[in-house]
Design a protein around this motif. Structure first.
Motif, PDB file in Angstrom:
ATOM      1  N   LEU A 113      14.786  83.580  64.949  1.00  0.00           N
ATOM      2  CA  LEU A 113      14.103  82.759  63.960  1.00  0.00           C
ATOM      3  C   LEU A 113      14.541  83.110  62.541  1.00  0.00           C
TER       4      LEU A 113
ATOM      5  N   SER B 185       9.724  80.413  57.584  1.00  0.00           N
ATOM      6  CA  SER B 185       8.862  81.429  58.188  1.00  0.00           C
ATOM      7  C   SER B 185       8.479  82.442  57.126  1.00  0.00           C
TER       8      SER B 185
ATOM      9  N   ALA C 166      12.091  85.995  68.118  1.00  0.00           N
ATOM     10  CA  ALA C 166      11.601  86.292  66.770  1.00  0.00           C
ATOM     11  C   ALA C 166      12.756  86.637  65.844  1.00  0.00           C
TER      12      ALA C 166
ATOM     13  N   ILE D 116       5.955  87.121  60.644  1.00  0.00           N
ATOM     14  CA  ILE D 116       6.267  86.967  62.065  1.00  0.00           C
ATOM     15  C   ILE D 116       5.705  88.180  62.791  1.00  0.00           C
TER      16      ILE D 116
ATOM     17  N   THR E 140       2.909  83.052  59.970  1.00  0.00           N
ATOM     18  CA  THR E 140       3.444  81.755  60.399  1.00  0.00           C
ATOM     19  C   THR E 140       3.821  81.716  61.874  1.00  0.00           C
ATOM     20  N   HIS E 141       4.131  82.866  62.488  1.00  0.00           N
ATOM     21  CA  HIS E 141       4.582  82.872  63.877  1.00  0.00           C
ATOM     22  C   HIS E 141       4.048  84.109  64.603  1.00  0.00           C
ATOM     23  N   ARG E 142       3.801  83.938  65.899  1.00  0.00           N
ATOM     24  CA  ARG E 142       3.405  85.047  66.767  1.00  0.00           C
ATOM     25  C   ARG E 142       4.244  85.003  68.041  1.00  0.00           C
ATOM     26  N   PHE E 143       4.739  86.166  68.467  1.00  0.00           N
ATOM     27  CA  PHE E 143       5.540  86.264  69.683  1.00  0.00           C
ATOM     28  C   PHE E 143       5.056  87.444  70.515  1.00  0.00           C
TER      29      PHE E 143
END
Length: 362
Positions: A351, A358, A348, A361, A337-340
């Motif tokens: 979050l 989420s 991150a 990650i 769902t997320h990329r950092f």
């Protein structure tokens, strides 16, 4: 190199510049390409760090007993200083690391190999050989980063010992729960997933499970009875994280006689003897990625467990997960769902406690 560190005093997460580790005997040195946040474990650490001393004490009663014992033997002033010193030490986060080997002093690994390990959120990690596995060519780095979490679910499955066609319930559809659903389906089991989150329930259905949402007023026990054709389910794998005793109590009530319950997550454990006694249920707590975990001779010393006596060690579980990914039986792309970037690692971690939905990650 950059590494993600957390303060146990106030929960603040920082990206620190620290010296790169050296490659020790029996270790591999890995240049990280990607790492996965373990939402359950790392959220717990962030929340613990942000709590005051009383909240920290309530969350770790065993540590409180150790502090009280130390105070009796060493005095209050010395104990208080020791506690403050411990809280001042930064904690390195992460245990789902993927990268390329840049130096190896371990048999079976060579520079240039892609490897997955339980290394930290850091640009370079040094990891013992038994906590690494080579990544097949058909598995991407992003997919491989889910290996360690999937191995945790796989170890729970191995303890439950499901057979082809059995009915298995997975309680809690976070990352480990959704990975567990897929592995059970790959083993030929019928699966019922329980969660309060409609999006996670939809993912479980995409992976071949039936689902029930207690938050929507659905009767979990009635649904389990229908799912098992009135016989009671064969096994329940609990991958939830809650202080409530309900997941275990619920598992006992939905199981058939001599059913199996395996706890992978963290839940309340005030059990009803009657629930277990009348059905002769089996209850077991699963330990992380598998045999070898927390054994210094295996993890740090590199001692192998003979395959004829211990078929599945934590490293072999890593390899089994990667094989499932390579075959297409285990799909993780829908879970991201997320990329950092590592420079934004603090975002991150924020979050995790933001309330924003989420899952995976990176």
């Amino acid at each position: 190199m950059k590494q993600l560190l957390q303060s146990l005093k106030d929960g603040a997460t920082t990206v620190a510049e620290i010296p790169a580790p050296r490659c020790g005997n029996g270790q591999v040195l890995v240049h990280t390409s990607i790492s996965l946040v373990s939402a359950g474990t790392e959220r717990m650490l962030v929340e613990f760090g942000k709590g005051n001393l009383i909240q920290k004490a309530r969350s770790q009663p065993d540590k409180v007993r150790q502090v009280l014992e130390k105070a009796r033997t060493d005095g209050v002033a010395a104990t208080l200083e020791a506690v403050r010193s411990k809280l001042d030490q930064p904690l390195a986060l992460g245990y789902c690391n993927v990268g390329r080997v840049i130096e190896s002093r371990a048999e079976g690994f060579a520079p240039g190999d892609r490897g997955v390990s339980n290394g930290k959120h850091a640009e370079i990690v040094a990891v013992p050989r038994n906590l690494c596995a080579r990544i097949p060519d058909g598995v991407t780095d992003e997919a491989a980063s889910f290996t360690v979490l999937a191995a945790i679910g796989l170890q729970g499955i191995r303890l439950a010992q499901p057979t082809l066609g059995e009915c298995v319930v997975v309680t809690g559809l976070g990352l480990i729960g959704l990975l567990t659903v897929q592995m059970l389906r790959a083993q030929g089991c019928r699966v019922l997933g329980i969660d309060f989150d409609p999006a996670r329930l939809e993912l479980a259905r995409q992976f071949g499970a039936e689902t029930v949402n207690p938050g929507a007023g659905e009767d979990v026990l009635a649904r389990a009875a229908t799912f098992s054709r009135g016989a009671g389910v064969d096994a329940v794998i609990i991958t939830a994280s809650t202080k409530s005793n309900e997941p275990v109590s619920q598992a006992a009530r939905m199981c058939r006689k001599r059913g199996r319950i395996v706890l992978v997550g963290v839940v309340g454990l005030e059990l009803s003897r009657a629930d277990f006694y009348e059905k002769e249920l089996t209850f077991q707590v699963s330990c992380s990625y598998g045999p070898g975990r927390y054994d210094p001779d295996y993890e740090e010393g590199g001692q192998k467990y003979p395959i004829g006596f211990v078929r599945w060690t934590e490293q072999r579980n890593f390899e089994a997960v990667l094989d499932l990914m390579d075959s297409g039986a285990l799909k993780v792309e829908p879970l991201i769902t997320h990329r950092f970037a590592i420079e934004d690692g603090a975002q991150a971690m924020d979050l995790l406690t933001s309330g924003q939905p989420s899952l995976g990650i990176l």
